[in-house]
Design an enzyme around this catalytic site. Structure first.
Site, PDB file in Angstrom:
ATOM      1  N   TYR A 197       0.832  -1.354  -0.059  1.00  0.00           N
ATOM      2  CA  TYR A 197       0.009  -0.039  -0.099  1.00  0.00           C
ATOM      3  C   TYR A 197       0.851   1.224   0.073  1.00  0.00           C
ATOM      4  CZ  TYR A 197      -3.118   3.448   1.591  1.00  0.00           C
ATOM      5  OH  TYR A 197      -4.239   4.762   1.590  1.00  0.00           O
ATOM      6  N   GLU A 246      -3.395   7.500  -4.029  1.00  0.00           N
ATOM      7  CA  GLU A 246      -3.343   6.192  -2.977  1.00  0.00           C
ATOM      8  C   GLU A 246      -3.377   5.148  -4.113  1.00  0.00           C
ATOM      9  OE1 GLU A 246      -6.323   4.358   0.222  1.00  0.00           O
ATOM     10  OE2 GLU A 246      -7.385   5.334  -1.515  1.00  0.00           O
TER      11      GLU A 246
END
Length: 434
Positions: A140, A228
């Site tokens: 991530y 993101e």
């Protein structure tokens, strides 16, 4: 993502309405992939389609039997969502152009419902067909603006491809945070150190660090508020790729990011907010039953608070600003009244630059034009307040004037309860001052 960082930082990232509404533009995944590719960042090959036949051709053009079809909606949780067509899942592995066509027909033109869309769902107007990559590890990676450090912060984890908020709650040590001095930028050494912390080794370490630097450069160049990547992956052949991307952009930069803001898709937004923007009104829809029309963000927020204090729930945040015209006030009421769930409305105006007589005239015009059926409580204070009250008193319209905000909030909550009960009984409550 924003809730995650609020829980994991001393300074919560929170959306605070200002005099100018901050929308933080979001764009579709396929658009984000194009931006990444233009910045030299590796992404899977893909093509967007707006029809089942286009999906067939897109899959055929990619020349592989390992494919993924993704519904393009501005909401998270697509993989676990469901369509009104009966299809479950907005992200599907497929193996042929024929399968792409079949699934696209069940996605396109249909609504998808996820944990982020609300009960009304979101229309799926496009699908993204991409090559499927086999991955060794998922990570991530995100860059956000952080109020605590007053600059960008990198948030990363070796546990990607899953709900990052769950990771933060269950294993906070798996989250790596790296504040960046916006004057100095993200250095190669910091990027390499981050790659080490995440577990990249060998050539993948250098490629990961290079990807981090390019993402940071893109973040600044496009006036982003958020990038993101979930997941960021290392493929089976040790390439570092961005498999899914979510961007947010500061709407205050729209004047110099015209190429980015041309990507906006208003069909994915609340139509009331889109309409409000046309009239330079700051509107955010909420779940309550009491409509609010206020001037000034601070007064609007305190008005919502006092409504809740008296047991009510606001249906919206609506700030008309300090220089609204009677026409803008009328349009604001149109937006409030378009919400079938609103059972009463409170107008709370403190006139400084904004004149109370202008507000009063806008209220009168709106009530007459819309034939407003819900009870309306009006509190006016400040510039030209007596002229405003006179206009309302002489209008012959059933409006509940109240000078005291606490009493006004208490009254509108009670009126809302009465109207709601009447609506449930199939009756119309014609309320007036005794």
């Amino acid at each position: 993502m924003f809730r995650l960082f609020a829980n994991s930082s001393k300074g919560a990232l929170r959306a605070v309405p200002k005099n100018q509404q901050v929308r933080n533009l979001s764009i579709h995944e396929y658009m984000s992939a194009n931006l990444l590719s233009e910045a030299g960042i590796k992404v899977p090959k893909g093509s967007v389609a707006a029809s089942a036949e286009e999906a067939y051709e897109a899959a055929k053009k990619l020349g592989t039997s390992d494919l993924v079809i993704k519904a393009q909606v501005l909401a998270g949780g697509r993989g676990k969502g469901h369509f009104d067509s009966g299809l479950n899942g907005g992200v599907k592995t497929i193996y042929s152009p024929e399968e792409a066509r079949d699934l696209a027909s069940k996605m396109l033109g249909h609504k998808i419902f996820t944990k982020q869309t609300g009960a009304h769902g979101k229309d799926c107007n496009k699908v993204f067909i991409v090559e499927r990559k086999y991955v060794r590890r998922e990570y991530y990676f995100a860059i956000l603006m952080d109020r605590a450090t007053q600059g960008p912060v990198v948030v990363a984890s070796s546990q990607g491809g899953v709900d990052i908020e769950t990771v933060a709650a269950e294993n906070p040590d798996a989250i790596v945070k790296l504040p960046v001095d916006i004057k100095k930028g993200l250095s190669l050494e910091s990027a390499q150190s981050l790659a080490d912390k995440l577990g990249f080794v060998g050539n993948a370490r250098e490629e990961a660090a290079d990807t981090f630097l390019k993402l940071y450069k893109l973040f600044l160049a496009k006036d982003a508020t958020q990038i993101e990547i979930n997941p960021l992956v290392e493929t089976s052949d040790h390439q570092v790729m961005c498999m899914d991307a979510k961007f947010g952009f500061d709407d205050n930069a729209s004047f110099r990011q015209k190429d980015v803001f041309s990507l906006r898709d208003p069909t994915q937004e609340d139509p009331r907010e889109v309409q409000a923007e046309k009239w330079n009104l700051n509107y955010i829809g909420l779940d309550g039953r009491i409509g609010c029309l206020v001037n000034g963000a601070g007064l609007a927020m305190s008005t919502m608070d006092i409504i809740k204090l008296h047991g009510g729930e606001p249906a919206n945040f609506l700030d008309v600003g300090g220089s609204a015209t009677a026409q803008q006030i009328c349009e604001a009421f149109k937006i409030i009244s378009s919400d079938a769930g609103v059972s009463a409305a409170l107008v709370n105006i403190f006139g400084g630059i904004m004149r109370c007589d202008v507000v009063a005239q806008g209220i009168i015009d709106a009530v007459k034009e819309l034939d407003l059926k819900i009870p309306l409580v009006v509190r006016l204070q400040g510039t030209n307040v007596e002229q405003g009250k006179k206009l309302i008193n002489e209008s012959g319209i059933a409006i509940f004037p109240c000078d005291d905000l606490d009493k006004a909030a208490d009254l509108v909550v009670k009126l809302s309860d009465i109207t709601t009960l009447a609506q449930k009984a199939g009756l119309h409550a014609n309320l007036s001052i005794a």
